[in-house]
Design an enzyme around this catalytic site. Structure first.
Site, short mmCIF file in Angstrom:
data_model
loop_
_atom_site.label_atom_id
_atom_site.label_comp_id
_atom_site.label_asym_id
_atom_site.label_seq_id
_atom_site.Cartn_x
_atom_site.Cartn_y
_atom_site.Cartn_z
N HIS A 21 0.86 -1.19 0.00
CA HIS A 21 0.00 0.00 0.00
C HIS A 21 0.89 1.23 0.00
O HIS A 21 1.64 1.48 0.95
CB HIS A 21 -0.90 0.00 1.24
CG HIS A 21 -1.75 1.23 1.36
ND1 HIS A 21 -2.72 1.56 0.45
CD2 HIS A 21 -1.77 2.22 2.29
CE1 HIS A 21 -3.31 2.69 0.80
NE2 HIS A 21 -2.73 3.10 1.92
N LYS A 60 0.26 10.48 0.91
CA LYS A 60 1.08 9.82 -0.14
C LYS A 60 0.60 10.21 -1.53
O LYS A 60 1.41 10.56 -2.40
CB LYS A 60 1.02 8.30 0.04
CG LYS A 60 1.54 7.81 1.39
CD LYS A 60 1.50 6.30 1.50
CE LYS A 60 0.08 5.76 1.53
NZ LYS A 60 -0.66 6.17 2.72
N ASP A 90 -1.79 3.78 -4.52
CA ASP A 90 -2.60 3.02 -3.58
C ASP A 90 -2.19 1.55 -3.51
O ASP A 90 -1.82 1.05 -2.46
CB ASP A 90 -4.09 3.14 -3.90
CG ASP A 90 -4.96 2.58 -2.78
OD1 ASP A 90 -4.63 2.82 -1.60
OD2 ASP A 90 -5.94 1.89 -3.08
N ARG A 92 20.32 13.10 11.01
CA ARG A 92 20.72 14.46 10.68
C ARG A 92 21.90 14.51 9.72
O ARG A 92 22.10 15.52 9.03
CB ARG A 92 21.10 15.21 11.97
CG ARG A 92 19.97 15.31 13.00
CD ARG A 92 18.94 16.33 12.60
NE ARG A 92 19.48 17.66 12.54
CZ ARG A 92 19.54 18.48 13.59
NH1 ARG A 92 19.10 18.09 14.77
NH2 ARG A 92 20.04 19.70 13.45
#
Length: 353
Positions: free
Chosen positions: A165, A186, A204, A270
């Site tokens: 998905h 998304k 999807d 980071r």
């Protein structure tokens, strides 16, 4: 029609928000499906044997079986007849022995026989194949090309598959899969990337197939295709709306971007030195955990992720380069009592911009 028989295999490690299905592999395909492959096959026996099942992705050259040695005969595989087989049958054996040798093959109920190099099967051998319900397929391609193309097709048909998905987009030639909780955005990110000139592969529901042990190819489903659901708007057709250049039917998966709501208490990467990897169908895929919050330009960051991946592919790692410079500066500072950080340029020139 594609066979609906599948075998489930062990589930891979994936981000929990991606909700992958259990990996499956086809148990069988029909001989008829070979006619839709890339080998340019046509059925010499017309409709005879086209519904026979193929259960093995490997090909077999029945040279020893034609000579009578059948103890190790791989009869469940597609039988490939090349120049050697036809020379033995037509030039070495008389008609009666030829019929006996060919009947030996058909007695094992092989799924089909593929004849390369455009060889013509004698009518009496065709009759034996029809009698045993064995399809004879012919191709003008030579044996080596037939072996490669047919082997590639069968390998694809029997490869492991998994459904994920998410939204799959080609960004600067890099296949990026966006995963995350339902409603996190998304599809909206994928739509924004398409509007900026990138190409949608699937939204999807994305189906991934393992190719050659280290490659994952993704595509959409025959039902959804390039339709996309945007909450509050509804379903749109990306191909019709943005044109043919806005879509792709298949793409290699190279990066997984896992979207998650920003958590100020969580420590995020980071420096980029610690690369996260996701094993999908035992194929390692670079994964970026991307925290999002209102106002954050995820689309531009996604483009940057793709460009940074390309730089790494071609040998330049910005994180490693910066780390090396930092280490060099620390060592210089230890031996010289100069400033820790200097200006990028030694002096400003007369240009006052």
């Amino acid at each position: 029609m594609v066979s609906e028989h599948f075998i489930q295999i062990s589930a891979p490690h994936m981000p929990s928000s991606a909700h992958p299905s259990k990996p499956v592999v086809k148990e069988s395909i029909t001989v008829r499906e070979l006619l839709t492959g890339p080998v340019n096959l046509h059925a010499v026996t017309v409709d005879v044997g086209l519904d026979n099942l193929i259960t093995d992705k490997n090909l077999h050259r029945p040279q020893l079986a034609l000579a009578g040695f059948t103890e190790l005969f791989s009869f469940s595989r597609v039988q490939l007849f090349g120049n050697t087989e036809f020379f033995y049958l037509l030039k070495t054996l008389d008609q009666e022995k030829r019929r006996i040798a060919f009947r030996t093959i058909c007695d094992f109920n092989v799924p089909c026989i593929v004849c390369a190099n455009g060889h013509t099967v004698p009518p009496d051998l065709v009759d034996i194949a029809v009698e045993h319900n064995v399809a004879i397929l012919s191709t003008p391609f030579d044996t080596n090309k037939t072996t490669y193309l047919l082997g590639e097709f069968l390998d694809d048909q029997f490869s492991e598959q998994i459904t994920v998905h998410g939204s799959f987009v080609d960004v600067y030639g890099v296949g990026i899969l966006f995963v995350g909780k339902s409603g996190i955005g998304k599809s909206e990110i994928a739509l924004d990337l398409v509007e900026r000139g990138h190409r949608l592969v699937a939204d999807d529901i994305v189906v991934f197939t393992k190719k050659r042990e280290s490659i994952l190819m993704g595509t959409g489903t025959s039902l959804v295709k390039h339709f996309m659901e945007i909450r509050g708007l509804g379903v749109i057709d990306v191909r019709q709306m943005f044109g043919i250049r806005s879509i792709r039917f298949q793409k290699r998966l190279e990066i997984i971007v896992e979207l998650e709501v920003f958590d100020p208490k969580r420590e995020y990467n980071r420096t980029g030195l610690d690369e996260s990897i996701t094993n999908l169908l035992d194929v390692p895929i670079t994964t970026v955990k991307l925290p999002i919050f209102p106002g954050k330009n995820v689309t531009v960051i996604s483009e940057t992720i793709a460009l940074n991946y390309l730089l790494k592919t071609y040998g330049y790692n910005a994180s490693r380069e910066f780390a090396d410079r930092l280490e060099h500066e620390i060592r210089r500072r230890e031996h010289e009592n100069g400033p820790f950080d200097q200006r990028q340029i030694t002096y400003f020139q007369s240009d006052d911009e």
